[in-house]
Design an enzyme around this catalytic site. Structure first.
Site, PDB file in Angstrom:
ATOM      1  CG  ASN A  15      -1.748   1.231   1.365  1.00 54.63           C
ATOM      2  OD1 ASN A  15      -1.779   2.062   0.454  1.00 54.63           O
ATOM      3  ND2 ASN A  15      -2.436   1.370   2.492  1.00 54.63           N
ATOM      4  CE  LYS A  17      -0.308   3.197   4.789  1.00 56.84           C
ATOM      5  NZ  LYS A  17      -0.222   3.300   6.230  1.00 56.84           N
ATOM      6  CG  HIS A 101      -5.838   1.867   5.159  1.00 61.28           C
ATOM      7  ND1 HIS A 101      -5.408   2.847   6.033  1.00 61.28           N
ATOM      8  CD2 HIS A 101      -4.812   0.990   5.034  1.00 61.28           C
ATOM      9  CE1 HIS A 101      -4.165   2.550   6.401  1.00 61.28           C
ATOM     10  NE2 HIS A 101      -3.778   1.434   5.811  1.00 61.28           N
ATOM     11  CD  GLU A 103      -3.126   5.546   6.646  1.00 61.59           C
ATOM     12  OE1 GLU A 103      -3.069   5.560   5.405  1.00 61.59           O
ATOM     13  OE2 GLU A 103      -2.250   4.999   7.351  1.00 61.59           O
ATOM     14  CD  GLU A 174      -3.385  -2.415   7.324  1.00 60.09           C
ATOM     15  OE1 GLU A 174      -2.277  -2.636   6.847  1.00 60.09           O
ATOM     16  OE2 GLU A 174      -4.029  -1.374   7.098  1.00 60.09           O
ATOM     17  N   GLY A 180       2.397   2.434  10.827  1.00 62.19           N
ATOM     18  CA  GLY A 180       3.325   3.554  10.671  1.00 62.19           C
ATOM     19  C   GLY A 180       3.998   3.974  11.961  1.00 62.19           C
ATOM     20  CB  SER A 219       5.220  -1.586  12.034  1.00 61.63           C
ATOM     21  OG  SER A 219       4.775  -0.258  12.262  1.00 61.63           O
TER      22      SER A 219
END
Ligand code: 13P
Length: 257
Positions: A15, A17, A101, A103, A174, A180, A219
């Site tokens: 991904n 991003k 996701h 985000e 996730e 991150g 991560s």
């Protein structure tokens, strides 16, 4: 093969991003393509939408698959400013889309209901959803991880055709606190949630639970991938930061094989 199930062949998805330039993207994709010899896993890259055409053209003739980072809940064209339909994605060879996701959920406020509609539209338009679920740190700390995961899954599972949709879906667990942050879930923590996901699905449909591919994301890197992917219910990874560097991404792909 995990669970003796061919459907669960390992998948490593990058991904990207909101990262990259035309030049950087070409370098990345060429590096990935040329380093995959002898690595026997499914590999998918999900570039920013503006690079999908460029990456798709560069991937022609390669085994690397192409995905988008989101998809509209409306499968055909229409008045949905800023969105991309399944029809548009497939025209450019995009057969996967990340949906839900963290985000999108937490920065853009996408709800469980909207995410479920996006999953349904993807499947209707021949795009495989990579349906993301995961708990916040405070939810883990107050002991509600399983409740949160169940609620996110149920948004799709409880649709009239939910089981049929999930049979065409890849899940990605996730934990939001691991995205991150450099803080990975331990292999045992990740495995426990993956096993919970299967047990939750098994209450509705055992074949679905046994066959669905569940990726871990958060991560993942060259150093921790092998242990995570070695767990019985983890079928590969959804990789952020480490998917932007050729050698790191290839090492993660290798760990999945
Ligand atoms: P990182 O690998 O950078 O933690 O990102 C994970 C992720 O969000 C993939 O979708």
């Amino acid at each position: 093969m995990k669970g003796n199930n061919d459907m669960r062949r390992p998948l490593v998805a990058g991904n990207w991003k909101m990262n990259g330039t035309q030049e950087g993207v070409i370098e990345l994709i060429d590096g990935i393509k040329s380093g995959l010899d002898g690595i026997n896993v499914e590999v998918l890259v999900c570039p920013p939408a503006i690079f999908i055409g460029l990456v798709g053209a560069r991937l022609e003739g390669s085994k690397v698959k192409l995905g988008a980072q989101n998809i509209c809940q409306q499968p055909e064209s229409g008045a949905f400013t800023g969105e991309l339909s399944a029809a548009m994605l497939t025209e450019f060879g995009c057969r996967y889309a990340i949906i839900g996701h963290s985000e999108r959920r937490h920065v853009y406020g996408e709800s469980d209901k909207l995410i479920a509609e996006r999953v349904a539209a993807a499947v209707a338009g021949n795009v495989t959803p990579i349906f993301c679920i995961g708990e916040l740190l405070e939810e883990r700390e107050n002991g509600t991880t399983e409740q949160v995961i169940a609620q996110q899954l149920d948004a799709v599972l409880n649709l009239d055709n939910g089981i049929v949709l999930l049979k065409e879906t890849v899940l990605a667990y996730e934990p939001v606190w691991a995205i991150g942050t450099g803080k990975t879930a331990s292999p045992e923590q990740a495995q426990a949630v993956h096993a919970f996901i299967r047990s939750h699905l098994a209450k509705q449909d055992e074949a679905l639970a046994a066959g669905i591919k569940i990726l871990y994301g958060g991560s993942v890197n060259a150093a921790n991938a092998e242990k995570l992917f070695g767990m019985p219910d983890i079928d590969g990874g959804l990789i952020g930061g480490a998917s932007l560097k050729v050698n790191d991404f290839l090492a993660v792909c290798k760990a999945a094989g």
